[in-house]
Motif scaffolding. Structure first.
Motif, PDB file in Angstrom:
ATOM      1  N   LEU A 107      -7.201 -56.979 100.408  1.00 26.35           N
ATOM      2  CA  LEU A 107      -6.718 -55.595 100.429  1.00 26.35           C
ATOM      3  C   LEU A 107      -6.759 -55.020 101.842  1.00 26.35           C
ATOM      4  O   LEU A 107      -5.810 -54.373 102.284  1.00 26.35           O
ATOM      5  CB  LEU A 107      -7.554 -54.724  99.499  1.00 26.35           C
ATOM      6  N   ALA A 108      -7.858 -55.260 102.531  1.00 24.92           N
ATOM      7  CA  ALA A 108      -7.997 -54.750 103.906  1.00 24.92           C
ATOM      8  C   ALA A 108      -6.886 -55.300 104.792  1.00 24.92           C
ATOM      9  O   ALA A 108      -6.283 -54.558 105.582  1.00 24.92           O
ATOM     10  CB  ALA A 108      -9.367 -55.116 104.475  1.00 24.92           C
ATOM     11  N   GLU A 109      -6.582 -56.591 104.659  1.00 27.32           N
ATOM     12  CA  GLU A 109      -5.515 -57.205 105.456  1.00 27.32           C
ATOM     13  C   GLU A 109      -4.156 -56.600 105.123  1.00 27.32           C
ATOM     14  O   GLU A 109      -3.370 -56.283 106.017  1.00 27.32           O
ATOM     15  CB  GLU A 109      -5.490 -58.716 105.218  1.00 27.32           C
ATOM     16  N   LYS A 110      -3.867 -56.441 103.832  1.00 25.59           N
ATOM     17  CA  LYS A 110      -2.574 -55.901 103.402  1.00 25.59           C
ATOM     18  C   LYS A 110      -2.409 -54.450 103.838  1.00 25.59           C
ATOM     19  O   LYS A 110      -1.326 -54.032 104.241  1.00 25.59           O
ATOM     20  CB  LYS A 110      -2.413 -56.014 101.882  1.00 25.59           C
ATOM     21  N   ILE A 111      -3.477 -53.669 103.750  1.00 21.79           N
ATOM     22  CA  ILE A 111      -3.412 -52.269 104.157  1.00 21.79           C
ATOM     23  C   ILE A 111      -3.168 -52.168 105.661  1.00 21.79           C
ATOM     24  O   ILE A 111      -2.358 -51.365 106.121  1.00 21.79           O
ATOM     25  CB  ILE A 111      -4.692 -51.527 103.751  1.00 21.79           C
TER      26      ILE A 111
ATOM     27  N   ILE B 247      -7.183 -46.959 102.555  1.00 24.05           N
ATOM     28  CA  ILE B 247      -6.069 -46.599 101.680  1.00 24.05           C
ATOM     29  C   ILE B 247      -5.773 -45.112 101.831  1.00 24.05           C
ATOM     30  O   ILE B 247      -4.623 -44.704 101.979  1.00 24.05           O
ATOM     31  CB  ILE B 247      -6.381 -46.939 100.209  1.00 24.05           C
ATOM     32  N   ARG B 248      -6.810 -44.294 101.804  1.00 29.73           N
ATOM     33  CA  ARG B 248      -6.634 -42.839 101.887  1.00 29.73           C
ATOM     34  C   ARG B 248      -6.041 -42.400 103.227  1.00 29.73           C
ATOM     35  O   ARG B 248      -5.371 -41.384 103.290  1.00 29.73           O
ATOM     36  CB  ARG B 248      -7.971 -42.135 101.664  1.00 29.73           C
ATOM     37  N   THR B 249      -6.297 -43.151 104.280  1.00 30.69           N
ATOM     38  CA  THR B 249      -5.818 -42.739 105.602  1.00 30.69           C
ATOM     39  C   THR B 249      -4.653 -43.592 106.112  1.00 30.69           C
ATOM     40  O   THR B 249      -4.254 -43.449 107.261  1.00 30.69           O
ATOM     41  CB  THR B 249      -6.970 -42.794 106.634  1.00 30.69           C
ATOM     42  N   ALA B 250      -4.121 -44.449 105.264  1.00 33.05           N
ATOM     43  CA  ALA B 250      -3.003 -45.317 105.675  1.00 33.05           C
ATOM     44  C   ALA B 250      -1.811 -44.460 106.094  1.00 33.05           C
ATOM     45  O   ALA B 250      -1.614 -43.353 105.595  1.00 33.05           O
ATOM     46  CB  ALA B 250      -2.606 -46.251 104.534  1.00 33.05           C
ATOM     47  N   SER B 251      -1.016 -44.988 106.989  1.00 31.64           N
ATOM     48  CA  SER B 251       0.144 -44.256 107.488  1.00 31.64           C
ATOM     49  C   SER B 251       1.341 -44.327 106.540  1.00 31.64           C
ATOM     50  O   SER B 251       2.394 -43.791 106.837  1.00 31.64           O
ATOM     51  CB  SER B 251       0.537 -44.777 108.874  1.00 31.64           C
TER      52      SER B 251
ATOM     53  N   SER C 169       0.612 -44.167  99.314  1.00 32.46           N
ATOM     54  CA  SER C 169       0.013 -45.163  98.426  1.00 32.46           C
ATOM     55  C   SER C 169       0.051 -44.660  96.988  1.00 32.46           C
ATOM     56  O   SER C 169      -0.070 -43.468  96.718  1.00 32.46           O
ATOM     57  CB  SER C 169      -1.426 -45.459  98.857  1.00 32.46           C
ATOM     58  N   PHE C 170       0.249 -45.606  96.083  1.00 32.08           N
ATOM     59  CA  PHE C 170       0.331 -45.334  94.651  1.00 32.08           C
ATOM     60  C   PHE C 170      -0.569 -46.319  93.924  1.00 32.08           C
ATOM     61  O   PHE C 170      -0.624 -47.491  94.294  1.00 32.08           O
ATOM     62  CB  PHE C 170       1.765 -45.526  94.138  1.00 32.08           C
ATOM     63  N   SER C 171      -1.245 -45.872  92.882  1.00 35.07           N
ATOM     64  CA  SER C 171      -1.967 -46.807  92.022  1.00 35.07           C
ATOM     65  C   SER C 171      -1.419 -46.666  90.611  1.00 35.07           C
ATOM     66  O   SER C 171      -1.170 -45.557  90.134  1.00 35.07           O
ATOM     67  CB  SER C 171      -3.478 -46.568  92.053  1.00 35.07           C
ATOM     68  N   VAL C 172      -1.178 -47.794  89.979  1.00 27.01           N
ATOM     69  CA  VAL C 172      -0.684 -47.847  88.611  1.00 27.01           C
ATOM     70  C   VAL C 172      -1.853 -48.320  87.763  1.00 27.01           C
ATOM     71  O   VAL C 172      -2.235 -49.487  87.809  1.00 27.01           O
ATOM     72  CB  VAL C 172       0.524 -48.804  88.486  1.00 27.01           C
TER      73      VAL C 172
ATOM     74  N   GLY D 125      -8.532 -46.986  92.446  1.00 20.56           N
ATOM     75  CA  GLY D 125      -7.397 -46.230  91.941  1.00 20.56           C
ATOM     76  C   GLY D 125      -7.347 -44.814  92.488  1.00 20.56           C
ATOM     77  O   GLY D 125      -6.281 -44.294  92.804  1.00 20.56           O
ATOM     78  N   LEU D 126      -8.509 -44.178  92.623  1.00 17.67           N
ATOM     79  CA  LEU D 126      -8.574 -42.817  93.148  1.00 17.67           C
ATOM     80  C   LEU D 126      -8.198 -42.735  94.619  1.00 17.67           C
ATOM     81  O   LEU D 126      -7.789 -41.685  95.095  1.00 17.67           O
ATOM     82  CB  LEU D 126      -9.988 -42.243  92.981  1.00 17.67           C
ATOM     83  N   ALA D 127      -8.340 -43.831  95.333  1.00 14.31           N
ATOM     84  CA  ALA D 127      -8.080 -43.827  96.776  1.00 14.31           C
ATOM     85  C   ALA D 127      -6.616 -43.593  97.110  1.00 14.31           C
ATOM     86  O   ALA D 127      -6.295 -43.113  98.190  1.00 14.31           O
ATOM     87  CB  ALA D 127      -8.547 -45.149  97.396  1.00 14.31           C
ATOM     88  N   ALA D 128      -5.726 -43.910  96.186  1.00 15.96           N
ATOM     89  CA  ALA D 128      -4.296 -43.771  96.446  1.00 15.96           C
ATOM     90  C   ALA D 128      -3.886 -42.303  96.535  1.00 15.96           C
ATOM     91  O   ALA D 128      -4.522 -41.422  95.958  1.00 15.96           O
ATOM     92  CB  ALA D 128      -3.497 -44.473  95.343  1.00 15.96           C
ATOM     93  N   ASP D 129      -2.796 -42.065  97.247  1.00 12.75           N
ATOM     94  CA  ASP D 129      -2.255 -40.704  97.354  1.00 12.75           C
ATOM     95  C   ASP D 129      -1.773 -40.199  96.004  1.00 12.75           C
ATOM     96  O   ASP D 129      -1.902 -39.020  95.683  1.00 12.75           O
ATOM     97  CB  ASP D 129      -1.069 -40.676  98.325  1.00 12.75           C
ATOM     98  N   HIS D 130      -1.179 -41.090  95.212  1.00 15.06           N
ATOM     99  CA  HIS D 130      -0.643 -40.734  93.899  1.00 15.06           C
ATOM    100  C   HIS D 130      -1.118 -41.755  92.887  1.00 15.06           C
ATOM    101  O   HIS D 130      -1.187 -42.950  93.182  1.00 15.06           O
ATOM    102  CB  HIS D 130       0.893 -40.714  93.934  1.00 15.06           C
ATOM    103  N   ARG D 131      -1.416 -41.290  91.671  1.00 15.98           N
ATOM    104  CA  ARG D 131      -1.899 -42.157  90.611  1.00 15.98           C
ATOM    105  C   ARG D 131      -1.045 -41.970  89.366  1.00 15.98           C
ATOM    106  O   ARG D 131      -0.724 -40.836  89.006  1.00 15.98           O
ATOM    107  CB  ARG D 131      -3.363 -41.823  90.275  1.00 15.98           C
ATOM    108  N   VAL D 132      -0.706 -43.079  88.725  1.00 11.74           N
ATOM    109  CA  VAL D 132       0.014 -43.050  87.461  1.00 11.74           C
ATOM    110  C   VAL D 132      -0.824 -43.848  86.478  1.00 11.74           C
ATOM    111  O   VAL D 132      -1.195 -44.991  86.761  1.00 11.74           O
ATOM    112  CB  VAL D 132       1.423 -43.689  87.589  1.00 11.74           C
ATOM    113  N   ALA D 133      -1.134 -43.232  85.329  1.00 12.06           N
ATOM    114  CA  ALA D 133      -1.946 -43.915  84.320  1.00 12.06           C
ATOM    115  C   ALA D 133      -1.127 -44.113  83.051  1.00 12.06           C
ATOM    116  O   ALA D 133      -0.412 -43.206  82.613  1.00 12.06           O
ATOM    117  CB  ALA D 133      -3.200 -43.098  84.009  1.00 12.06           C
ATOM    118  N   THR D 134      -1.243 -45.292  82.471  1.00  9.82           N
ATOM    119  CA  THR D 134      -0.577 -45.555  81.199  1.00  9.82           C
ATOM    120  C   THR D 134      -1.403 -44.926  80.077  1.00  9.82           C
ATOM    121  O   THR D 134      -2.545 -44.508  80.283  1.00  9.82           O
ATOM    122  CB  THR D 134      -0.449 -47.073  80.959  1.00  9.82           C
ATOM    123  N   ARG D 135      -0.839 -44.885  78.893  1.00  7.89           N
ATOM    124  CA  ARG D 135      -1.545 -44.294  77.744  1.00  7.89           C
ATOM    125  C   ARG D 135      -2.818 -45.049  77.391  1.00  7.89           C
ATOM    126  O   ARG D 135      -3.741 -44.476  76.837  1.00  7.89           O
ATOM    127  CB  ARG D 135      -0.628 -44.246  76.526  1.00  7.89           C
ATOM    128  N   ASN D 136      -2.885 -46.343  77.706  1.00  7.18           N
ATOM    129  CA  ASN D 136      -4.066 -47.126  77.346  1.00  7.18           C
ATOM    130  C   ASN D 136      -5.119 -47.162  78.456  1.00  7.18           C
ATOM    131  O   ASN D 136      -6.114 -47.865  78.339  1.00  7.18           O
ATOM    132  CB  ASN D 136      -3.668 -48.557  76.958  1.00  7.18           C
TER     133      ASN D 136
END
Length: 144
Positions: A11-15, A71-75, A78-81, A94-105
């Protein structure tokens, strides 16, 4: 879907790559299996050992330069599903992302009470902003 040392390093490398890229516009955090992320894997006996287990000393979990803070300071945006379970570090990821989308489950839990730990990292800073102080306190105390 545990938050392993290898996953944190990747994750650190990808970010870092996404933040440095001129073509990447967004970072999407998602999982292919039944759960988003079930947190770190450790046993109670690891809590008393020295040196600290990797999940406490790893740059990706705590301290300055943490993956969550990256993640929070990335340029890039960011989204978490979030689907299935998001527990402990998985919830914080999941909370670290700028935007979060949660499924019903989707279900969320801090997962620290059984180990006698207190919530750390973003749980005390970001969670109350997202769900309110009263509910975040319930999550801490009741391990919801």
């Amino acid at each position: 879907h545990a938050l392993t040392e290898e996953l944190v390093r990747t994750l650190a490398e990808k970010i870092s790559f996404a933040s440095a890229s001129r073509t990447v516009r967004a970072l999407v955090l998602r999982a292919a299996g039944p759960h988003f992320c079930t947190g770190g894997r450790y046993e109670k006996k690891q809590l008393t050992r020295t040196p600290l287990p990797w999940w406490l000393r790893a740059r990706g979990i705590c301290g300055t330069g943490a993956v969550f803070d990256r993640i929070r300071t990335a340029s890039v945006l960011s989204f978490s599903v979030l689907h299935g379970s998001s527990i402990g570090g998985g919830l914080l990821l999941g909370l670290a992302a700028d935007h979060r989308v949660a499924t019903r489950n989707a279900t969320f839990r801090l997962g620290v009470a059984p180990y006698g730990l207190s919530p750390v990292v973003m749980a005390t800073r970001v969670l109350p902003l997202l769900v309110g102080g009263a509910y975040s306190t319930r999550m801490y105390v009741e391990d919801l």
